[in-house]
Design a protein around this motif. Structure first.
Motif, PDB file in Angstrom:
ATOM      1  N   TYR A  15       0.853  -1.190   0.000  1.00  0.00           N
ATOM      2  CA  TYR A  15       0.000   0.000   0.000  1.00  0.00           C
ATOM      3  C   TYR A  15       0.885   1.234   0.000  1.00  0.00           C
ATOM      4  N   LEU A  16       0.822   1.995  -1.100  1.00  0.00           N
ATOM      5  CA  LEU A  16       1.628   3.195  -1.271  1.00  0.00           C
ATOM      6  C   LEU A  16       0.741   4.440  -1.272  1.00  0.00           C
ATOM      7  N   ASP A  17       1.372   5.595  -1.001  1.00  0.00           N
ATOM      8  CA  ASP A  17       0.630   6.853  -0.993  1.00  0.00           C
ATOM      9  C   ASP A  17       0.631   7.535  -2.356  1.00  0.00           C
ATOM     10  N   ALA A  18       1.368   6.974  -3.339  1.00  0.00           N
ATOM     11  CA  ALA A  18       1.430   7.531  -4.686  1.00  0.00           C
ATOM     12  C   ALA A  18       1.865   6.427  -5.641  1.00  0.00           C
ATOM     13  N   GLU A  19       1.919   6.745  -6.924  1.00  0.00           N
ATOM     14  CA  GLU A  19       2.343   5.754  -7.909  1.00  0.00           C
ATOM     15  C   GLU A  19       3.797   5.363  -7.685  1.00  0.00           C
ATOM     16  N   PRO A  20       4.113   4.078  -7.729  1.00  0.00           N
ATOM     17  CA  PRO A  20       5.506   3.655  -7.489  1.00  0.00           C
ATOM     18  C   PRO A  20       6.396   3.994  -8.680  1.00  0.00           C
ATOM     19  N   PRO A  21       7.645   4.346  -8.429  1.00  0.00           N
ATOM     20  CA  PRO A  21       8.582   4.555  -9.534  1.00  0.00           C
ATOM     21  C   PRO A  21       8.906   3.236 -10.216  1.00  0.00           C
ATOM     22  N   PRO A  22       9.331   3.273 -11.457  1.00  0.00           N
ATOM     23  CA  PRO A  22       9.660   2.034 -12.173  1.00  0.00           C
ATOM     24  C   PRO A  22      10.743   1.243 -11.438  1.00  0.00           C
ATOM     25  N   GLY A  23      10.547  -0.068 -11.392  1.00  0.00           N
ATOM     26  CA  GLY A  23      11.538  -0.953 -10.810  1.00  0.00           C
ATOM     27  C   GLY A  23      11.485  -1.094  -9.306  1.00  0.00           C
ATOM     28  N   LEU A  24      10.550  -0.406  -8.644  1.00  0.00           N
ATOM     29  CA  LEU A  24      10.493  -0.483  -7.189  1.00  0.00           C
ATOM     30  C   LEU A  24       9.895  -1.790  -6.697  1.00  0.00           C
ATOM     31  N   VAL A  25       8.843  -2.255  -7.359  1.00  0.00           N
ATOM     32  CA  VAL A  25       8.049  -3.374  -6.842  1.00  0.00           C
ATOM     33  C   VAL A  25       8.458  -4.673  -7.529  1.00  0.00           C
TER      34      VAL A  25
ATOM     35  N   ARG B  92      -7.966   9.792   5.255  1.00  0.00           N
ATOM     36  CA  ARG B  92      -7.403  11.085   5.644  1.00  0.00           C
ATOM     37  C   ARG B  92      -6.193  10.944   6.563  1.00  0.00           C
ATOM     38  N   GLY B  93      -6.220  10.005   7.484  1.00  0.00           N
ATOM     39  CA  GLY B  93      -5.119   9.836   8.429  1.00  0.00           C
ATOM     40  C   GLY B  93      -4.591   8.419   8.391  1.00  0.00           C
ATOM     41  N   LEU B  94      -3.552   8.176   9.181  1.00  0.00           N
ATOM     42  CA  LEU B  94      -2.926   6.858   9.177  1.00  0.00           C
ATOM     43  C   LEU B  94      -3.903   5.763   9.579  1.00  0.00           C
ATOM     44  N   GLY B  95      -4.674   5.993  10.645  1.00  0.00           N
ATOM     45  CA  GLY B  95      -5.609   4.977  11.090  1.00  0.00           C
ATOM     46  C   GLY B  95      -6.633   4.631  10.033  1.00  0.00           C
ATOM     47  N   GLU B  96      -7.177   5.647   9.390  1.00  0.00           N
ATOM     48  CA  GLU B  96      -8.181   5.393   8.351  1.00  0.00           C
ATOM     49  C   GLU B  96      -7.575   4.671   7.165  1.00  0.00           C
ATOM     50  N   ARG B  97      -6.353   5.014   6.807  1.00  0.00           N
ATOM     51  CA  ARG B  97      -5.703   4.337   5.675  1.00  0.00           C
ATOM     52  C   ARG B  97      -5.422   2.865   5.995  1.00  0.00           C
ATOM     53  N   MET B  98      -4.968   2.604   7.219  1.00  0.00           N
ATOM     54  CA  MET B  98      -4.720   1.211   7.593  1.00  0.00           C
ATOM     55  C   MET B  98      -6.021   0.417   7.643  1.00  0.00           C
ATOM     56  N   LEU B  99      -7.080   1.019   8.162  1.00  0.00           N
ATOM     57  CA  LEU B  99      -8.368   0.334   8.223  1.00  0.00           C
ATOM     58  C   LEU B  99      -8.854  -0.014   6.823  1.00  0.00           C
ATOM     59  N   HIS B 100      -8.747   0.924   5.883  1.00  0.00           N
ATOM     60  CA  HIS B 100      -9.160   0.641   4.504  1.00  0.00           C
ATOM     61  C   HIS B 100      -8.387  -0.544   3.939  1.00  0.00           C
ATOM     62  N   ALA B 101      -7.086  -0.602   4.211  1.00  0.00           N
ATOM     63  CA  ALA B 101      -6.274  -1.697   3.685  1.00  0.00           C
ATOM     64  C   ALA B 101      -6.721  -3.038   4.249  1.00  0.00           C
ATOM     65  N   VAL B 102      -6.986  -3.078   5.547  1.00  0.00           N
ATOM     66  CA  VAL B 102      -7.424  -4.327   6.183  1.00  0.00           C
ATOM     67  C   VAL B 102      -8.791  -4.736   5.644  1.00  0.00           C
ATOM     68  N   VAL B 103      -9.701  -3.789   5.528  1.00  0.00           N
ATOM     69  CA  VAL B 103     -11.037  -4.093   5.009  1.00  0.00           C
ATOM     70  C   VAL B 103     -10.944  -4.624   3.582  1.00  0.00           C
ATOM     71  N   GLU B 104     -10.096  -4.006   2.760  1.00  0.00           N
ATOM     72  CA  GLU B 104      -9.933  -4.466   1.382  1.00  0.00           C
ATOM     73  C   GLU B 104      -9.383  -5.887   1.330  1.00  0.00           C
ATOM     74  N   ALA B 105      -8.442  -6.194   2.215  1.00  0.00           N
ATOM     75  CA  ALA B 105      -7.872  -7.534   2.223  1.00  0.00           C
ATOM     76  C   ALA B 105      -8.926  -8.579   2.585  1.00  0.00           C
TER      77      ALA B 105
ATOM     78  N   ARG C 150      -3.325   1.600  -3.665  1.00  0.00           N
ATOM     79  CA  ARG C 150      -3.200   2.978  -3.204  1.00  0.00           C
ATOM     80  C   ARG C 150      -3.802   3.128  -1.814  1.00  0.00           C
ATOM     81  N   GLN C 151      -3.092   3.794  -0.932  1.00  0.00           N
ATOM     82  CA  GLN C 151      -3.637   4.104   0.380  1.00  0.00           C
ATOM     83  C   GLN C 151      -4.830   5.056   0.223  1.00  0.00           C
ATOM     84  N   ARG C 152      -5.858   4.830   1.023  1.00  0.00           N
ATOM     85  CA  ARG C 152      -7.051   5.673   0.966  1.00  0.00           C
ATOM     86  C   ARG C 152      -7.438   6.076   2.380  1.00  0.00           C
TER      87      ARG C 152
END
Length: 209
Positions: free
Chosen positions: A60-70, A82-95, A78-80
């Protein structure tokens, strides 16, 4: 379906990452250090994820990854929020929505984190209604594992040295069984960077285990 390893990170750009290390480092050097931590972590987790029965790796990144990073085998999201807690919650829910029965979330600020601790987290999540926490020396946590979504664990302030204690209290308030891993440390300021350098100079075994 296998469980998911959720790796949270930022795109390594000067002035946006490792700002607590500037000084002693220049912004470009701090970003290069973060980039090295991130690439090392992704390579390690990708190799592990190719093993039989291993977790799926979701970055989960906050922007598009540069070439060769992943590296191959790592999904990019993409992280979604407003804050860290909300972004982590979205990631867990998506998983969980994708069908993964459990998720372990961690960052890339701990280059010496033993893989054995990550493996222990997934083993603990075989038991239902479990939450796994890996406390960090700065009062936060380096890892959070869940097999049940609990939004209360993410609805909190992350800018103080009692995040681990507050999260552990929330775990118990939500009738989840807590599993606490051995503590470890993040490299995010001059003192912790000095600790990392001292370990390397002393010949400590700081690689993946």
């Amino acid at each position: 379906m296998s469980p998911a390893l959720l790796v949270f990170a930022k795109v390594p750009e000067p002035g946006r990452v490792k700002t607590r290390l500037t000084p002693p480092l220049a912004a470009e050097d701090a970003a290069a250090l973060y980039d090295a931590f991130l690439r090392d972590a992704l390579d390690r987790y990708a190799a592990w994820g190719r093993g039989p029965g291993a977790p799926s790796v979701r970055l989960y990144l906050d922007a598009e990854p540069p070439p060769g990073l992943v590296p191959p085998g790592v999904g990019v999201y993409r992280q979604r929020g407003r804050g860290l807690g909300e972004r982590m919650l979205h990631a867990v829910v998506e998983a969980f929505a994708a069908g993964h029965p459990a998720a372990v979330l961690l960052g890339t600020d701990h280059p010496t984190l033993p893989m054995a601790l990550v493996e222990l987290a997934f083993e603990a999540l075989d038991d239902p209604l479990t939450a796994v926490l890996g406390p960090s020396d700065d009062g936060g946590y380096y890892l959070l594992g869940l097999n049940e979504v609990s939004a209360d664990l993410f609805d909190m302030d992350y800018s103080h040295p009692h995040v681990f204690e507050d999260t552990l209290e929330r775990v118990m308030e939500n009738d989840l069984t807590p599993v606490v891993l051995p503590p470890h440390y993040d490299v995010d300021d001059a003192a912790s960077l000095g600790r990392l350098v001292t370990e390397w100079r002393a010949g400590a075994d700081t690689g993946p285990r």
